[in-house]
Scaffold this motif. Structure first.
Motif, short mmCIF file in Angstrom:
data_model
loop_
_atom_site.label_atom_id
_atom_site.label_comp_id
_atom_site.label_asym_id
_atom_site.label_seq_id
_atom_site.Cartn_x
_atom_site.Cartn_y
_atom_site.Cartn_z
N ARG A 50 110.72 97.22 -17.06
CA ARG A 50 109.69 98.06 -17.68
C ARG A 50 108.36 97.93 -16.93
O ARG A 50 107.66 98.91 -16.70
CB ARG A 50 109.50 97.67 -19.15
N GLU A 51 108.03 96.71 -16.56
CA GLU A 51 106.77 96.48 -15.84
C GLU A 51 106.77 97.20 -14.50
O GLU A 51 105.76 97.78 -14.09
CB GLU A 51 106.55 94.98 -15.63
N GLU A 52 107.93 97.18 -13.82
CA GLU A 52 108.03 97.86 -12.54
C GLU A 52 107.82 99.36 -12.70
O GLU A 52 107.11 100.01 -11.91
CB GLU A 52 109.41 97.59 -11.92
N ILE A 53 108.44 99.95 -13.74
CA ILE A 53 108.30 101.38 -13.99
C ILE A 53 106.86 101.73 -14.35
O ILE A 53 106.30 102.72 -13.86
CB ILE A 53 109.25 101.83 -15.12
N ILE A 54 106.24 100.92 -15.20
CA ILE A 54 104.85 101.18 -15.61
C ILE A 54 103.91 101.12 -14.41
O ILE A 54 103.00 101.95 -14.27
CB ILE A 54 104.40 100.16 -16.69
N LEU A 55 104.12 100.14 -13.53
CA LEU A 55 103.28 100.03 -12.34
C LEU A 55 103.46 101.25 -11.43
O LEU A 55 102.50 101.74 -10.83
CB LEU A 55 103.61 98.75 -11.57
N TYR A 56 104.70 101.72 -11.34
CA TYR A 56 104.99 102.91 -10.52
C TYR A 56 104.27 104.13 -11.12
O TYR A 56 103.63 104.92 -10.41
CB TYR A 56 106.50 103.15 -10.46
N ILE A 57 104.35 104.27 -12.44
CA ILE A 57 103.67 105.38 -13.12
C ILE A 57 102.16 105.30 -12.87
O ILE A 57 101.51 106.33 -12.63
CB ILE A 57 103.97 105.36 -14.63
#
Length: 264
Positions: free
Chosen positions: A142-149
């Motif tokens: 989730r953290e990886e996706i949020i950072l990408y967003i």
């Protein structure tokens, strides 16, 4: 000057040919130096096309100046103004300004379309963040996706579009409230409930509308379906253009949510 420029070039070319005849060992280096040379008219031709519609004004001004200058002695005092004595000058200016006005209107529409696309991109990122599949990921994922967003959102933030719609303070406040209600709906996380809320908002857009003359046209609730009264009340405080854009946003969201709730 337009005649002299080619003559100077021809003289330069003749001189170059003479040099090459007497100094053959310099031929290749001289030829390489000549290749990058581009005449100013060629270099600027593409950019100059943006002003092609002004050429008639230039030609008209020259013709008008000539006509005014060849007038009688009584008009000699006005001859320096050129267009003053030409009855067709006004028509030329009006025609060109009509063209310019059409270009400005097209630019506004293009900018509004880009602004709409930017809004959809922002909405897409909010929908991704609130997607229920995110809840099934690990903390690290989730953290990886949020950072990408966040990275994508930052890049989108570098694009600034502002087509000003004239609003009073009340209309600005109404639009802000509508945006907050829609954002809250998007971030619900439950596509079924979000779809139901979106339908209520969309029905509110369809139940009351204002025609261009400013008269309210009300559709019976039975025809529009159940509506969100609060949303409708705030919506009616928005400008007509804002009401149209809000309806388009909700229709786009409804299409997305319908696909998301097929399996439910």
């Amino acid at each position: 000057m337009e005649v002299d420029a080619p003559t100077a070039q021809e003289t330069s070319d003749t001189h170059l040919q003479t040099q090459n005849h007497h100094h053959h060992h310099h031929h290749h280096s001289t030829h390489r130096q000549q290749l990058p040379q581009i005449s100013p008219s060629d270099y600027h031709s593409e950019a100059s096309m943006n002003f092609d519609y002004l050429q008639d004004l230039r030609a008209g001004a020259m013709a008008s100046s000539s006509t005014a200058g060849s007038g009688g002695g009584g008009n000699a005092g006005n001859s320096s103004y050129g267009l003053v004595d030409d009855s067709r000058a006004l028509d030329r200016f009006v025609t060109i300004l009509d063209n310019l006005d059409a270009r400005v209107e097209k630019l506004r529409k293009d900018a509004l379309n880009l602004q709409e696309k930017k809004d959809y991109l922002l909405m897409s990122m909010d929908l991704i963040k609130s997607n229920e599949m995110m809840q099934h990921m690990s903390e690290a994922e989730r953290e990886e996706i949020i950072l990408y967003i966040q990275r994508v959102s930052s890049r989108l933030g570098t694009v600034e579009l502002n087509v000003r719609t004239v609003r009073d303070n009340s209309q600005e406040d109404s639009l802000s409230q509508i945006n907050a209600l829609i954002d809250s709906m998007i971030k619900m996380g439950d596509p079924v409930i979000a779809r139901q809320r979106c339908q209520l908002y969309l029905n509110a857009c369809c139940s009351s509308s204002m025609d261009p003359s400013g008269h309210m046209d009300t559709v019976p609730e039975a025809d529009a379906g159940p509506i969100d009264k609060k949303f409708e009340s705030v919506l009616l405080g928005c400008t007509l253009d804002d009401q149209k854009n809000i309806k388009k946003r909700l229709q786009a969201l409804m299409g997305y949510l319908n696909k998301q709730t097929v399996s439910h």
